[in-house]
Design a protein around this motif. Sequence first.
Motif: not given
Length: 244
Positions: A116-136
């Motif tokens: 389907q064209g999705w690629i796995n980044t291999g990174d685990v992230v946290h997404r806050d209420d504003q949509g900002n991502l933090t790399i775990i």
Amino acid sequence: GKEEKPGFPNLRFIYAGGSPLDPTVKRRVEKTFALSLNNGYGMTETGPTLCQTRPYAPLENCSVGPILPGIESALKSDYSDDSPKADEGELWVRGPNVMKGYFREPELTGAVKNDQGWINTGDVVHRDDQGNLTIIGRTKELIIRSGFNVFPPEVEAVINAHPGVSMSAVIGNIIEGDEEIVAFVKPMPNLGLTEEDLKQFLKDNLTAYKRPDKIFFLEDLPASPSGKILLSRLKEKAKNANSH
């Protein structure tokens, strides 16, 4: 007139990227330049940028900001099950920026990109209420110690917060029936940091199961020309230490 920043009057904004931003580094850089340190994230396979903080809306934490417009994202919780609305998980992305595949490597391509064209980044992230991502952390660098998940960047951030530490790298080392946490530390020069000092600091600031089993002091951490820590060499050091 417009207030000028001492020493850097023409510097308007600064960015970090290439690896998870350490909170201590962020504080030091912002103090030095009197500017907010912006952060970004991406990978070669995605053109490369996926996320970026905005200079007009700086963040106090080490988030990489929101996904760029035109890119779809989904998080897989527990690093296996689809859960698009989860606030933490492995990051998958899809968009016009995603590569068609690795050159003449269909099996390697199939390991990271689905039909389907999705690629796995291999990174685990946290997404806050504003949509900002933090790399775990990287999925492949996850340490499973006594059944608990430990991501190296979290441990490194606490180690680096000690004033006697210049930088650190944390890895997992497989031992019989478990995985141990091993920390390699480059101390600040002439401050006399001892292992006992650091262990007490970690005891005060880090949950017990996340504390390193072993700490090695090095004059320098092995790094590539671009400055990335060579974890493979550190893993070899940890294995060799166990064999003696």
